[in-house]
Design a protein around this motif. Sequence first.
Motif: not given
Length: 942
Positions: A575-584
């Motif tokens: 989905a292009g949500d890099a911030a969420l992917a990085r946090e997880l």
Amino acid sequence: MGELSASVRAGLEAAVPGGVSTRAADRLRLAHDASHYLLHPGAVATPADAGQVAALLTHSRRTGTPLTFRSGGTSLSGQAVTDRLLVDVRRHFRDLTVLDDGRRVRVQPGVVLRQVNARLAPHGRRLGPDPASESACTVGGVVANNSSGMTCGTEANTYRTLESLVLVLPSGTVLDTGAPDADARLRAAEPALHAGLLRLRDRVRGNPDSVRRVRAQFAMKNTMGYGVNAFLDHDDAADLLTRLVVGSEGTLAFVASATFRTVPVHRHAATGLLVFDSLDAAMAAMPALVAAGPAAVELLDAAALRVAQRDPKADAALRALAVRGHAALLVEWQESAPDALADRVAAAGPVLADLPLTTPARLSGEPAARAALWHIRKGLYAAVAGARPSGTTALLEDIAVPVAALADTCAALADLFGHHRYADSVIFGHAKDGNLHFMLNERFADGAAPARYADFTEELVDLVLGHGGTLKAEHGTGRVMTPYVRRQFGDELYDVMRELKTLCDPHGVLNPGVLLSDDPTVHLRHLKTVPTVEEEVDRCVECGYCEPVCPSRDLTTTPRQRIVLRREIAAAEAAGDAALARELTDAYDYDAVQTCAVDGMCATACPVLINTGDLVKRLRAEEQGRAARAGWRGAARRWGATTRGMARGLDLAGALPPALPEAATRAARAVLGAERVPQWRRDLPRGGTPRRPHPADEPDAVFVPSCLGTLFAPAEGGTGVADALRTLADRAGVRLLVPAGVGDLCCGTPWSSKGLTDGWRSVRDRVPAVLRAASRDGALPVVSDAASCTEGFDRLLADAGGLRVVDAVEFTATTLLPRLTVRRRLGSLALHPTCSSVRLGLDDAVLTVARAVADEVVVPEGWQCCGFAGDRGLLHPELTASATRAEAAAVTARPFDGYASVNRTCEIGLTRATGQPYRHLLELLAEATVGSGGAAGHGDRV
């Protein structure tokens, strides 16, 4: 996700101090349940008691914040997902009290059903509901969904066997409906609710059409809508409320505890698979079969039979069957006594003889044969779900129709599958209840339903209601059938349900969108997408069966959660949500990788046989730097020197004032990381003794002492398992050969558990040749004295051919113990089997030896893998502390004369948790026995 405001979050924290999380990893790991729906909660609350739940409900009512209760996460219809506040009641609500010698039991909602039955088993009792998910579902879900199962029918389901509840109402009122004055208390605390329940009772009873509909609907298994049959079955408002909450899916009140009447356990059974040429023939046989009184009659259609033929436990007759339009009925008779069972089987004989069967009827009371048949039946779900295409979602649905309509319904269902191109779908179910289950696989792109799924659902509704059936028999209305409640029950009863919801939950904060909804498309939205992630875990159906056996479940994550977080990371990246992917990803390392015991117990419970540890090992391998890999490769070549060095390090640390090595290792961990530096604690033993060869003329077995004996000294007062085994063998006249170069031998587990494949291969390339030579090319068994090492050797030698590894406990039980005389038994023994001993199938051997040692052998309540897991207990002692908490409470609740396990690290972990001196089981046996001639061997203590 529904974002929660700062003021709402502050109010939640005040209601449940320290028990609220908005961290993405916590919200998303608990967003997934066994259903095909997915919503991400805005926060997760974990209340500790009914008082905190009341505070949460008061907060929700005041702020208009909807909440949904979740416990085991095994529900299949979407009733335990939300995008607002998710309340996890599995963590703390685990009290269980057996009453009246097992005839009754009081249980909190977080207790797993299997645990309840285990506590009741010594009394010869069990709970009435027996759902297939009993190993993972919790009492909260059993009540919320009015669970039944394969044998309980409608006579022993939750509704019929429930005695009383402790409820927390949306107003915050706490009511014990089992109290003698419960009705008066309800009237005083909730006068409008009390009066409204009586008014609805009279309304239903006064409407002949309503009475007719209710009687017809609830003559079947039925979990659609609210259980309005309560209005015909009960009179007082408190009794009405008790029964109406059953099956209400968390929309009317919170169940803080439930008291059940239990049913007898039937320990004797006879089981058989009856194969017919057609479904019609099988259904025509039902009246005569049911009249013969079987406890279970399970249907398998032709597609299910084809899947069953591929099961490894299918017998030759089933495999040879040329399945065309065949159908089968798996039947079982159960009784409490052998004579009663024999009478049942004899009475059923003429009935079976008259059936038009494809193959002769055969009933077996032999446990292995019966287990094989039930394995086939229960394995249908696994076989279909596990083979589904990657990226698809497995849907397990259920319906019920009058038994007379069962054959037509099955045939029409098969036609629907073909028309809508649902290949490989199977039909099975509880035939004597008219209850069918079916599976289909669907791909929900972007959470939306394809047209064929919507069309299939509409035609299914027409089919089932056209036969006078129910759209949900066991799995609950949830979201999946909410739009059809009015159609099934009619306007009048639907309005009664609406008024009931308003009476109990006037502000609509409890689980909105579930069971009743004005949205006709609620069942077609928020559908679960399943991104392809890793081959090891892609077939996961998110059922949650793995969770009760996971040692890290109360600390960080479970196997299901490790998998769904990988899927959430993949979805965020897509989905292009890099911030969420990085946090997880950042949270995943500790939550999922470092605190996984890789004990493999999840695979023993998983219906599709996933060992999440395989994924974790690979992820650990990816984290290993070049220097670490090189160092461990070197250690593999010089393992004797490495283990001796580690042992001397423990000796040095033990010789210093304890505060010094504790502080030093804490400082090193702070700099280098907890994953690289073990935490020394003063309860650790000193180093052990090096392993040395022991030649033998004409040996009977090859003995490879574990390197754990080099690393760790025996428990205080003990000689260690290696010395104990040699003592027992000497007394039994059995010659053990310890091979040359034994100090450098290893099973490979230290490398495999860390994902260090190069080091593991180095061990694999060297060790089998040594063992082959020592064992006379496999003529002698290789005996290992630590269960984890036995399992490691099994893997290491899998491709070696002809080498047989036997655990020391099994070797003792089968070879040594018959030649020994027990002279001094303990009165009682607390026994901790290990995860490795369980996976190796050593339970019987462990118990055989334990019962030779002690008059009373107790595997404590709360037993599970201790989580020490090689070096996990040193690197992350919090994992072992969490994993052993329940077992330690049971052990310390009473005194025992001895404490034993079958692995040195587990002994250390349990000693640390309980304060009691755990030793290897064979050490205790050596102290209890002499040789059959009365002679003592070396190291004898008798």
